[in-house]
Design a protein around this motif. Structure first.
Motif, PDB file in Angstrom:
ATOM      1  N   SER A 178       0.831  -1.205   0.000  1.00  0.00           N
ATOM      2  CA  SER A 178       0.000   0.000   0.000  1.00  0.00           C
ATOM      3  C   SER A 178       0.870   1.262   0.000  1.00  0.00           C
ATOM      4  N   HIS A 222      -6.814  -1.234   0.793  1.00  0.00           N
ATOM      5  CA  HIS A 222      -5.803  -2.143   0.234  1.00  0.00           C
ATOM      6  C   HIS A 222      -6.000  -3.580   0.677  1.00  0.00           C
ATOM      7  N   ASN A 240      -3.970  -1.771  -8.784  1.00  0.00           N
ATOM      8  CA  ASN A 240      -2.553  -1.408  -8.641  1.00  0.00           C
ATOM      9  C   ASN A 240      -1.990  -1.153 -10.041  1.00  0.00           C
ATOM     10  N   ASN A 243       7.111  -9.541   2.162  1.00  0.00           N
ATOM     11  CA  ASN A 243       7.520  -9.063   3.488  1.00  0.00           C
ATOM     12  C   ASN A 243       7.551 -10.217   4.492  1.00  0.00           C
ATOM     13  N   ARG A 252       5.470 -12.003   5.826  1.00  0.00           N
ATOM     14  CA  ARG A 252       4.443 -12.157   6.855  1.00  0.00           C
ATOM     15  C   ARG A 252       3.831 -13.539   6.659  1.00  0.00           C
ATOM     16  N   LYS A 259       2.025 -14.727   3.535  1.00  0.00           N
ATOM     17  CA  LYS A 259       2.751 -14.932   2.266  1.00  0.00           C
ATOM     18  C   LYS A 259       3.160 -16.385   2.042  1.00  0.00           C
ATOM     19  N   GLU A 277      -4.376 -12.359  -1.268  1.00  0.00           N
ATOM     20  CA  GLU A 277      -3.787 -11.134  -1.818  1.00  0.00           C
ATOM     21  C   GLU A 277      -4.940 -10.347  -2.417  1.00  0.00           C
ATOM     22  N   THR A 278      -5.102  -9.110  -2.005  1.00  0.00           N
ATOM     23  CA  THR A 278      -6.201  -8.344  -2.596  1.00  0.00           C
ATOM     24  C   THR A 278      -5.899  -8.000  -4.047  1.00  0.00           C
ATOM     25  N   GLY A 324      -1.893  -8.196  -5.335  1.00  0.00           N
ATOM     26  CA  GLY A 324      -0.649  -8.920  -5.620  1.00  0.00           C
ATOM     27  C   GLY A 324       0.325  -8.061  -6.412  1.00  0.00           C
TER      28      GLY A 324
HETATM   29  O1  GMT Z   1       0.959  -7.652   1.209  1.00  0.00           O
HETATM   30  C1  GMT Z   1       1.247  -7.055   2.233  1.00  0.00           C
HETATM   31  O2  GMT Z   1       1.482  -7.612   3.292  1.00  0.00           O
HETATM   32  C2  GMT Z   1       1.346  -5.565   2.190  1.00  0.00           C
HETATM   33  C3  GMT Z   1       0.010  -4.955   1.954  1.00  0.00           C
HETATM   34  C4  GMT Z   1      -0.004  -3.507   2.261  1.00  0.00           C
HETATM   35  O3  GMT Z   1      -1.088  -3.024   2.426  1.00  0.00           O
HETATM   36  O4  GMT Z   1       0.991  -2.814   2.358  1.00  0.00           O
HETATM   37  O5  GMT Z   1      -0.376  -5.210   0.591  1.00  0.00           O
HETATM   38  C5  GMT Z   1      -1.742  -5.158   0.250  1.00  0.00           C
HETATM   39  O6  GMT Z   1      -1.900  -4.043  -0.613  1.00  0.00           O
HETATM   40  C6  GMT Z   1      -1.198  -4.134  -1.855  1.00  0.00           C
HETATM   41  C7  GMT Z   1      -1.365  -2.817  -2.600  1.00  0.00           C
HETATM   42  O7  GMT Z   1      -2.686  -2.540  -2.899  1.00  0.00           O
HETATM   43  C8  GMT Z   1      -1.727  -5.342  -2.646  1.00  0.00           C
HETATM   44  O8  GMT Z   1      -1.051  -5.441  -3.897  1.00  0.00           O
HETATM   45  C9  GMT Z   1      -1.467  -6.612  -1.809  1.00  0.00           C
HETATM   46  O9  GMT Z   1      -2.028  -7.721  -2.491  1.00  0.00           O
HETATM   47  C10 GMT Z   1      -2.129  -6.480  -0.443  1.00  0.00           C
HETATM   48  N1  GMT Z   1      -1.728  -7.605   0.408  1.00  0.00           N
HETATM   49  C11 GMT Z   1      -2.597  -8.525   0.836  1.00  0.00           C
HETATM   50  O10 GMT Z   1      -3.775  -8.543   0.522  1.00  0.00           O
HETATM   51  C12 GMT Z   1      -2.024  -9.600   1.697  1.00  0.00           C
END
Ligand code: GMT
Length: 378
Positions: free
Chosen positions: A14, A121, A174, A206, A208, A211, A283-284, A286
């Motif tokens: 994000s 996000h 994204n 990251n 977590r 992942k 992953e919302t 990816g």
């Molecule tokens: O994936 C993460 O752990 C980081 C997270 C964030 O918010 O920083 O990513 C989320 O937002 C990204 C940007 O919109 C998406 O591309 C990722 O898919 C999303 N992560 C998850 O849904 C786990």
């Protein structure tokens, strides 16, 4: 337009999206003000129309817990007022949307109108599953925002299912700078790492638990058991890195696995990759997979969340059932042992990134969206 952006400035999707959006908006002539507790890591140097306002959280004996959201609100009020912002765009519902809505109310009493756009996000929505006490705050912050965007249809749908949302949610995916994220000639790097022309698998996250980084090591181990000549590069750092490293040692594959830690620029590493692995629980969108695709790397991922909106099954990679290590190993093997398939998927991945998710295509969608709430032409 004068745009205030608030995001989590640390390593994470994000923050990357918010920062790249701010940079792109500044390139397009807007004045962008980042309001955050530290300089967003991808921001680089500030310039005339790209500014940073640090939120300081002061220690005060009576406050046992720091009041970041209130410090953020005060800073937003100050920046909107004195920099005469036209709009506040916050990334993440809590606490950013909550602070922005409060700042808007404070400013309204002074006759200043500031519209608030919130981009969801993902974990801001799913966190309520773990801690329902947040629900009223997230719900209120979404409903009180003037505009709400989500990064995929999946996330829009999840938000509508989990909350009582009364306003529309616009899907703006994204995006990627495909001129930066492209395949570079890194043959020297590849030769140094793969003296015997081994194939290269890359994973970036990251680390977590969501992942599933240890699954990447497991897939790699199974490919090595098949005597496939292959190396694994893992980029990033986080809670599961130690477990993944331990697993690589236990399985006896550590000599062919490199943990590179947090790296910028990742496009150099992706330029030597043959396959990108993303076995995430969810992953919302990816973003890391899109970065790989833009560098011409096919992705093998879990069939979850927004990933099917990004990866076209059998064309730009493969989607496997969650936790199905066998399927993930088979799909990875298929790509690594068929040069024609790998090349075709690599080309289609790059093409999809350029055609559908390029920064020049997506950023105007945000500009257009802002215009719905401001009188200022974009
Ligand atoms: O994936 C993460 O752990 C980081 C997270 C964030 O918010 O920083 O990513 C989320 O937002 C990204 C940007 O919109 C998406 O591309 C990722 O898919 C999303 N992560 C998850 O849904 C786990």
């Amino acid at each position: 337009m004068k745009i205030g952006i608030t995001c989590y400035p640390v390593y994470g999707g994000s923050g990357v999206v918010a920062t790249e959006l701010g940079k792109a908006l500044a390139d397009r002539g807007h004045q962008v003000h980042f309001i955050a507790y530290s300089l967003p890591f991808r921001l680089g140097s500030v310039q005339d129309n790209l500014l940073f306002h640090e939120v300081n959280v002061n220690a005060y004996p009576l406050f046992e817990y720091p009041n970041y959201s209130l410090n953020l609100t005060s800073k937003m009020v100050d920046v909107v007022k004195y920099e005469q912002l036209d709009i506040l765009h916050v990334h993440y519902a809590i606490p950013h949307a909550t602070s922005a809505v409060l700042a808007r109310q404070i400013l309204a009493r002074e006759g200043i109108h500031i519209p608030v756009v919130t981009t969801l996000h993902g974990t801001d929505i799913t966190i309520v599953g773990r801690d329902p006490s947040f629900k009223p705050v997230v719900n209120y912050s979404i409903n009180e925002s003037d505009g709400v965007t989500a990064v995929s249809d999946y996330l829009r749908h999840e938000t509508l299912c989990r909350f009582d949302v009364s306003n529309d949610i616009e899907v703006i995916p994204n995006f990627i700078d495909t001129t930066r994220f492209r395949r570079l000639n890194k043959e020297h790097f590849r030769r140094a790492l793969c003296p015997n022309e081994e194939k290269v698998i890359v994973h970036i996250s990251n680390f977590r638990p969501v992942k599933h980084a240890p699954d990447v090591v497991e897939v790699f181990h199974r490919l090595r058991q098949d005597n496939l000549s292959v190396k694994l590069l893992l980029v990033g750092d986080g809670p599961d890195r130690a477990a993944a490293e331990h697993m690589a040692r236990e399985l006896g594959v550590h000599d062919d696995v490199r943990f590179l830690g947090k790296q910028e620029p990742v496009e150099e590493i992706l330029s030597i990759a043959d396959v990108f692995l993303m076995p995430s629980e969810t992953e919302t969108f990816g973003l890391a997979a899109l970065e790989a695709m833009s560098c011409g790397v096919p992705v093998v991922a879990s069939n979850v969340g927004g990933l099917p909106e990004l990866i076209i099954e059998g064309e730009t990679g493969f989607l496997c059932a969650l936790n199905d290590i066998d399927a993930m190993t088979d799909c990875t093997r298929k790509i690594l042992t068929d040069d024609d398939l790998q090349k075709k998927m690599a080309e289609k991945s790059r093409q999809r990134a350029v055609d559908e998710f390029d920064v020049q295509k997506i950023v105007p969608l945000y500009e257009k969206y802002y215009q719905k709430f401001t009188a200022v032409p974009a």
